[in-house]
Design a protein around this motif. Structure first.
Motif, PDB file in Angstrom:
ATOM      1  N   ILE A 131       0.879  -1.183   0.000  1.00  0.00           N
ATOM      2  CA  ILE A 131       0.000   0.000   0.000  1.00  0.00           C
ATOM      3  C   ILE A 131       0.910   1.224   0.000  1.00  0.00           C
ATOM      4  N   VAL A 132       0.626   2.124  -0.948  1.00  0.00           N
ATOM      5  CA  VAL A 132       1.580   3.198  -1.264  1.00  0.00           C
ATOM      6  C   VAL A 132       0.898   4.556  -1.207  1.00  0.00           C
ATOM      7  N   MET A 150      -3.652   7.175  -1.873  1.00  0.00           N
ATOM      8  CA  MET A 150      -3.138   5.818  -1.654  1.00  0.00           C
ATOM      9  C   MET A 150      -3.350   4.982  -2.908  1.00  0.00           C
ATOM     10  N   PHE A 151      -2.409   4.098  -3.152  1.00  0.00           N
ATOM     11  CA  PHE A 151      -2.535   3.135  -4.248  1.00  0.00           C
ATOM     12  C   PHE A 151      -2.260   1.741  -3.700  1.00  0.00           C
ATOM     13  N   MET A 152      -3.023   0.777  -4.190  1.00  0.00           N
ATOM     14  CA  MET A 152      -2.842  -0.607  -3.748  1.00  0.00           C
ATOM     15  C   MET A 152      -2.264  -1.400  -4.915  1.00  0.00           C
ATOM     16  N   ILE A 153      -1.158  -2.080  -4.674  1.00  0.00           N
ATOM     17  CA  ILE A 153      -0.434  -2.775  -5.748  1.00  0.00           C
ATOM     18  C   ILE A 153      -0.769  -4.271  -5.718  1.00  0.00           C
ATOM     19  N   GLY A 154      -1.252  -4.788  -6.854  1.00  0.00           N
ATOM     20  CA  GLY A 154      -1.527  -6.225  -6.977  1.00  0.00           C
ATOM     21  C   GLY A 154      -2.526  -6.703  -5.950  1.00  0.00           C
ATOM     22  N   ASP A 155      -2.233  -7.839  -5.333  1.00  0.00           N
ATOM     23  CA  ASP A 155      -3.143  -8.433  -4.338  1.00  0.00           C
ATOM     24  C   ASP A 155      -2.804  -7.905  -2.958  1.00  0.00           C
ATOM     25  N   VAL A 156      -3.718  -7.131  -2.428  1.00  0.00           N
ATOM     26  CA  VAL A 156      -3.488  -6.510  -1.123  1.00  0.00           C
ATOM     27  C   VAL A 156      -4.330  -7.249  -0.085  1.00  0.00           C
ATOM     28  N   SER A 157      -3.785  -7.456   1.111  1.00  0.00           N
ATOM     29  CA  SER A 157      -4.522  -8.166   2.167  1.00  0.00           C
ATOM     30  C   SER A 157      -5.788  -7.396   2.535  1.00  0.00           C
ATOM     31  N   GLU A 158      -6.777  -8.122   3.026  1.00  0.00           N
ATOM     32  CA  GLU A 158      -8.039  -7.508   3.469  1.00  0.00           C
ATOM     33  C   GLU A 158      -7.766  -6.459   4.543  1.00  0.00           C
ATOM     34  N   GLU A 159      -6.821  -6.798   5.395  1.00  0.00           N
ATOM     35  CA  GLU A 159      -6.428  -5.944   6.522  1.00  0.00           C
ATOM     36  C   GLU A 159      -5.905  -4.582   6.006  1.00  0.00           C
ATOM     37  N   ALA A 160      -5.054  -4.643   4.999  1.00  0.00           N
ATOM     38  CA  ALA A 160      -4.466  -3.421   4.451  1.00  0.00           C
ATOM     39  C   ALA A 160      -5.520  -2.600   3.699  1.00  0.00           C
ATOM     40  N   LYS A 161      -6.389  -3.308   2.948  1.00  0.00           N
ATOM     41  CA  LYS A 161      -7.467  -2.633   2.212  1.00  0.00           C
ATOM     42  C   LYS A 161      -8.365  -1.856   3.146  1.00  0.00           C
ATOM     43  N   LYS A 162      -8.690  -2.513   4.247  1.00  0.00           N
ATOM     44  CA  LYS A 162      -9.567  -1.909   5.251  1.00  0.00           C
ATOM     45  C   LYS A 162      -8.937  -0.625   5.805  1.00  0.00           C
TER      46      LYS A 162
END
Ligand code: MF3
Ligand code: CO
Length: 289
Positions: A131-132, A150-162
């Motif tokens: 997460i960037v 914020m940008f999310m790269i590829g497959d991000v964990s549910e925890e990080a997305k939240k």
């Protein structure tokens, strides 16, 4: 000392005082007499300033859109820096971070447990799950703008997305709390409440800030605090709201080698979103996002 009603207004608009900031001053003077903290004149923008700041923000928004289109797994953070630098200068502007208090690059890129002020590098390659935060600031004709996403790269964990989502909501709740003649403390209270209701914490060491004629002006915008406290928000104020929210504890550490990179002390993830706002007579306008 009071200005004559027919003199030119102190704000530089060229209008007569009675047609410009007379009512504004009366309102603020009365609030000050009641013991409230009020903004000083040097952070109240006139229409000319606002036009200039908006033009700067158009470029800043364009930079972030360009980053959004291009950011991907396998790319180095130095490549993001290059995109930012080239777009900015080709639009006649200057990246505000470059050489700011010795910052060596044109943009801050802060990944995972980096809270803010990450320095782009050839060696840091974006990988799936990162997460960037990309924090862009621009100077055009002397006017400053500032925003981050914020940008999310590829497959991000549910925890990080939240965390990324809740941090965005924190920013939105902070913006909703901005009311002309309201309080700065209302912003921080709204953000803190939302972050903590999800078990997250609000970084204390950095805040939002006035911006426009300089990179960082008054007020310091707290992302935690109490409603009804702090400076009165008056039309013509321009500032950022940019909550940094940690999944764990709020304490941070500054990298001893580069003196810039701020990490979460406990190694937990951190997210941040930043918009630049104008307080108007009617409410609030988002200028950079
Ligand atoms: N853009 C940051 C902010 O939101 C400031 C970064 S300072 C720098 O206030 F030098 F690191 F760019
Ligand atoms: Co900022």
């Amino acid at each position: 000392m009071t200005l004559d009603r027919n003199s030119k207004c102190w704000c530089g608009s060229g209008l007569k005082y009675k047609k410009c900031h007379l009512n504004f001053d009366e309102k603020l003077e009365s609030l000050e007499l009641q013991g409230y903290e009020v903004p000083s004149r040097d952070i109240i923008k006139n229409n000319e300033d606002i036009e200039g700041i908006k033009k700067s923000a158009e470029i800043n928004n364009g930079v972030l859109d360009l980053v959004a289109e291009n950011i991907k797994e396998g790319m180095s953070t130095a490549e993001i820096d290059k995109l930012v630098y080239e777009y900015t200068v080709s639009h006649g502007a200057i990246p505000a971070p470059l050489n700011y208090e010795g910052f060596p690059k044109s943009v801050c890129v802060s990944i995972n447990d980096v809270v803010c002020h990450g320095i782009p590098s050839e060696d840091r390659i974006l990988k799936s799950g990162d997460i960037v935060n990309v924090d862009v600031s621009t100077i055009l004709n002397g006017y400053y703008s500032d925003a981050s996403r914020m940008f999310m790269i590829g497959d991000v964990s549910e925890e990080a997305k939240k965390l990324v989502e809740v941090t965005k909501e924190c920013l939105e709740k902070g913006i909703e709390a901005v009311k002309p003649w309201g309080f700065l403390g209302d912003i921080g209270a709204a953000i803190q409440e939302h972050a903590e209701s999800h078990g997250y914490s609000v970084v204390r060491d950095f805040g939002g800030h006035g911006v426009g004629l300089q990179f960082h002006e008054d007020p310091f915008v707290y992302h935690y605090g109490e409603r009804g406290q702090g400076m009165i928000l008056a039309p013509g104020m321009v500032f950022t709201i940019e909550p940094m929210i940690n999944a764990g504890r709020y304490e941070i550490l500054i990298d001893a080698d580069d003196d810039w990179t701020a990490y979460t002390k406990d190694g937990s993830l951190s997210a941040q979103w930043e918009h630049m706002l104008l307080v108007t007579e009617e409410g609030v306008e988002i200028i950079a996002k």
